[in-house]
Write a protein that holds these residues in place. Structure first.
Motif, PDB file in Angstrom:
ATOM      1  N   LYS A 371      -9.005  -9.884  -1.128  1.00  0.00           N
ATOM      2  CA  LYS A 371      -8.956  -9.695   0.247  1.00  0.00           C
ATOM      3  C   LYS A 371      -7.688  -8.954   0.864  1.00  0.00           C
ATOM      4  CE  LYS A 371      -9.025 -14.191   0.413  1.00  0.00           C
ATOM      5  NZ  LYS A 371      -8.833 -15.746   0.983  1.00  0.00           N
ATOM      6  N   VAL A 372      -8.289  -7.780   1.527  1.00  0.00           N
ATOM      7  CA  VAL A 372      -7.342  -6.494   2.217  1.00  0.00           C
ATOM      8  C   VAL A 372      -7.446  -6.729   3.639  1.00  0.00           C
ATOM      9  CG1 VAL A 372      -6.453  -4.566   1.605  1.00  0.00           C
ATOM     10  CG2 VAL A 372      -7.783  -5.499  -0.026  1.00  0.00           C
ATOM     11  N   ASP A 391     -12.797 -12.914   6.811  1.00  0.00           N
ATOM     12  CA  ASP A 391     -13.806 -12.375   7.213  1.00  0.00           C
ATOM     13  C   ASP A 391     -14.104 -10.850   6.824  1.00  0.00           C
ATOM     14  OD1 ASP A 391     -16.431 -11.584   8.147  1.00  0.00           O
ATOM     15  OD2 ASP A 391     -16.118 -12.294  10.220  1.00  0.00           O
ATOM     16  N   GLY A 392     -14.724 -10.935   5.587  1.00  0.00           N
ATOM     17  CA  GLY A 392     -14.884  -9.524   4.870  1.00  0.00           C
ATOM     18  C   GLY A 392     -15.624  -8.423   5.845  1.00  0.00           C
ATOM     19  N   GLU A 393     -16.298  -9.191   6.791  1.00  0.00           N
ATOM     20  CA  GLU A 393     -17.396  -8.132   7.732  1.00  0.00           C
ATOM     21  C   GLU A 393     -16.512  -7.402   8.901  1.00  0.00           C
ATOM     22  OE1 GLU A 393     -20.464  -7.676   6.877  1.00  0.00           O
ATOM     23  OE2 GLU A 393     -19.701  -8.728   5.237  1.00  0.00           O
ATOM     24  N   ASN A 397     -10.879  -5.473   7.584  1.00  0.00           N
ATOM     25  CA  ASN A 397     -10.930  -6.064   6.298  1.00  0.00           C
ATOM     26  C   ASN A 397     -11.778  -5.543   5.420  1.00  0.00           C
ATOM     27  OD1 ASN A 397      -9.223  -7.813   7.720  1.00  0.00           O
ATOM     28  ND2 ASN A 397     -10.791  -9.545   7.936  1.00  0.00           N
ATOM     29  N   VAL A 398     -11.346  -5.726   4.145  1.00  0.00           N
ATOM     30  CA  VAL A 398     -12.046  -5.412   3.060  1.00  0.00           C
ATOM     31  C   VAL A 398     -11.805  -6.468   2.203  1.00  0.00           C
ATOM     32  CG1 VAL A 398     -12.026  -3.935   0.875  1.00  0.00           C
ATOM     33  CG2 VAL A 398     -11.684  -2.927   2.897  1.00  0.00           C
ATOM     34  N   ARG A 399     -13.435  -6.775   1.397  1.00  0.00           N
ATOM     35  CA  ARG A 399     -13.455  -8.076   0.509  1.00  0.00           C
ATOM     36  C   ARG A 399     -14.266  -7.681  -0.575  1.00  0.00           C
ATOM     37  NH1 ARG A 399     -13.625 -14.371   2.318  1.00  0.00           N
ATOM     38  NH2 ARG A 399     -13.897 -14.982   0.151  1.00  0.00           N
ATOM     39  N   TYR A 400     -13.646  -7.998  -1.741  1.00  0.00           N
ATOM     40  CA  TYR A 400     -14.408  -7.862  -3.141  1.00  0.00           C
ATOM     41  C   TYR A 400     -14.708  -9.050  -3.779  1.00  0.00           C
ATOM     42  CZ  TYR A 400     -11.786  -3.136  -2.638  1.00  0.00           C
ATOM     43  OH  TYR A 400     -11.354  -1.927  -2.396  1.00  0.00           O
TER      44      TYR A 400
END
Length: 566
Positions: A371-372, A391-393, A397-400
């Motif tokens: 998570k970033v 919340d990666g959306e 944010n960025v989520r892998y």
């Protein structure tokens, strides 16, 4: 004795009076007719020069938007009349150069087209470019003359990359439009406040606020992609501009390289409609003049290089994210990253706005998440990288989502193919020149390298520079090294490091070839003859080399290869 009168002097007096009257009438006629006519010609010629100044200023604004560098442009606000011995001139003619409120450029119904830009715009850019309207406030720049005799002189206006003259009876464009070229949409917003009058020459220095270093691909979402352009030019003017540049296709047949099929008048501007079902390249930038130039701020976070979707346990993999403003260009900010089960130490700044991290997978297989965020320190758990509610959306944010595999693979990921069973921990210092250079076409250069070590070197970035070249573009890919490549052109050749779209792995003892294509200088491919003459020069430097290539390894180390003409 009577004396007779003598009137012999009367004739001379009358002649003198008549001569004086003739001179007065002549001077009056000269002052009333000849002087205004000559001064009007002076004013007309000045107006032509100031129009040319506005065109030069327009070119400087567009150049600043694309490169970030600029030089001041002089605008001749006024001029002087010729000196007269007996006649009288009015005060020196002048004018006023000022910025005016214009409105906001709007990009409508555009969503990031991930299929056209694999990697860099998947999927986080689509979180921001999701079909909603994006607005960009912009201003016009106008020159209004104040002449004594040239009464019908036009107001000369710069807006949206176009210079035109406003007459009482209509508008006359002086330049073409730079907004649409084929499938490329380029929009430059102008910011700042400027108002200067007089007759001296004013130096105007455009300065970059957000330089168009990034191009994203967009397509229609629930309607045609359209661009609202705030303008005092009407739809007919814009149709003519687009038609002259080969961008207008009212038949919407999609076969002639033109993709604007409709131009509609709107309150305070026009709307350009693009043909549906196409993918367009969107460039945005912002330039300031005068004072009170507004800046930009981070708008969204996107992934540049993903970690592999299925990493192996206890292996380390690089990934890169980029913070962008609403113009899609990098902007520096604070970034924080963490993994649920693995580890992510503090990252490094590759360039302002771009950040590289190293993810180390956990020692056991299973799901993991990286998570970033740019919302560092937010109290909202949606931005807390250590929270299960992250919340990666969110656009910040960025989520892998990763599926960690039991150890058994051959090397770290990031898209690199694999090579020789190493672990990708080698340093760039292991890379040496392979002893060959070649160039078979203009803009193309090849040279061999050798991994002199025993461990695999994973090459994740490259840079190019030197006196022979200023960019790499239109080659697809522009850089190749064995199984690695980079094809997100254009690349500026000033030594800055760009991430590879697919990382390259070079095994110990391997001798692959570095391939560069699309090398250009001033928009023209570099001559193959110039490239063929290059020789490896290990003792050279970035300031003296004719061409140099930088390779960056996954551990952050770099190796530079220098080449010079004999």
């Amino acid at each position: 004795m009577m004396l007779r009168g003598d009137d012999r002097g009367v004739t001379v007096q009358i002649g003198a009076v008549l001569l004086l009257g003739f001179l007065v009438v002549s001077l009056s006629l000269y002052q009333a007719t000849v002087v205004p006519a000559e001064n009007r010609q002076v004013e007309f010629q000045h107006n032509e020069r100031v129009q040319a100044d506005l065109v030069e200023l327009r070119n400087a604004i567009l150049g600043t938007a694309s490169t970030g560098s600029s030089a001041p442009v002089g605008v001749e606000l006024g001029t002087r009349y010729p000196t007269r011995v007996v006649a009288v001139n009015p005060g020196p003619p002048g004018g006023t150069l000022s910025t005016d409120a214009l409105g906001s450029i709007e990009v409508r119904n555009a969503t990031a087209d991930d299929a056209a830009t694999p990697g860099a715009d998947y999927p986080e850019t689509a979180d921001f470019w999701n079909g909603t309207t994006h607005s960009y406030e912009t201003r016009a720049l106008s020159y209004r003359p104040s002449y004594a005799n040239y009464d019908d002189a036009p107001e000369t206006v710069y807006e949206n990359g176009v210079v035109y003259n406003r007459f009482d009876g209509g508008n006359v464009t002086q330049t073409g439009q730079p907004i649409v070229s084929g499938k490329r949409i380029s929009l430059v917003a102008l910011s700042g406040e400027l108002s200067r009058g007089g007759s001296a020459t004013l130096s105007v220095d455009p300065r970059a606020v957000s330089v168009s270093t990034r191009t994203i691909s967009v397509t229609d979402a629930g309607g045609n992609v359209s661009v609202f352009v705030p303008s005092r030019l009407g739809a007919d003017d814009w149709r003519a501009l687009l038609d002259r540049s080969g961008a207008y296709d009212p038949d919407a047949d999609g076969t002639d390289g033109a993709y604007v099929y409709r131009v509609a008048d709107r309150p305070d501007g026009v709307e350009l409609y693009f043909e549906p079902g196409e993918t367009y390249q969107l460039e945005l930038s912002k330039v300031g003049v005068g004072g009170n130039v507004s800046g930009t701020e981070p708008a969204y976070l996107t992934s540049v290089d993903d970690p592999p979707a299925s990493p192996f346990t206890d292996r380390t993999y690089p990934f890169t994210v980029e913070s962008r403003d609403k113009y899609n260009n990098p902007i520096g900010t604070s970034v924080e990253a963490a993994a649920v089960r693995g580890s992510v130490p503090d990252g490094v700044v590759v360039e302002p706005g771009r950040y590289r991290y190293q993810y180390t997978a956990p020692s056991t297989s299973g799901d993991d998440s990286v998570k970033v965020t740019t919302r560092v320190g937010s109290s909202d758990p949606a931005y807390d990288v250590d929270s299960g509610d992250f919340d990666g959306e969110r656009v910040e944010n960025v989520r892998y989502e990763l599926d960690v595999q039991a150890d058994g693979g051959g090397g770290g990921g990031g898209g690199g193919g694999g090579g020789g069973g190493g672990d990708g921990t080698g340093s760039a210092d292991q890379l040496d020149f392979g002893g060959t250079t070649q160039s078979s076409n203009d803009g193309r250069f090849r040279f061999g390298i050798e991994n002199t070590g025993s461990t695999v070197v994973e090459v994740i970035g490259f840079g190019v520079g030197g006196s022979l070249v200023d960019s790499l573009t239109d080659a697809n890919p522009e850089f190749r090294l064995d199984n690695g490549r980079a094809n997100d052109d254009p690349y500026v050749a000033d030594g800055r490091i760009y991430s590879l779209d697919t990382n390259a792995t070079v095994s110990g003892g391997q001798t692959p070839e570095v391939r560069l294509d699309g090398l250009e200088s001033g928009g023209t491919p570099v001559s193959r003859n110039d490239l063929r003459d290059l020789e490896y020069a290990p003792d050279s430097s970035t300031s003296t080399a004719d061409l140099y290539v930088v390779l960056e390894a996954s551990d952050g180390s770099q190796k530079t290869f220098y080449f010079e003409q004999p």
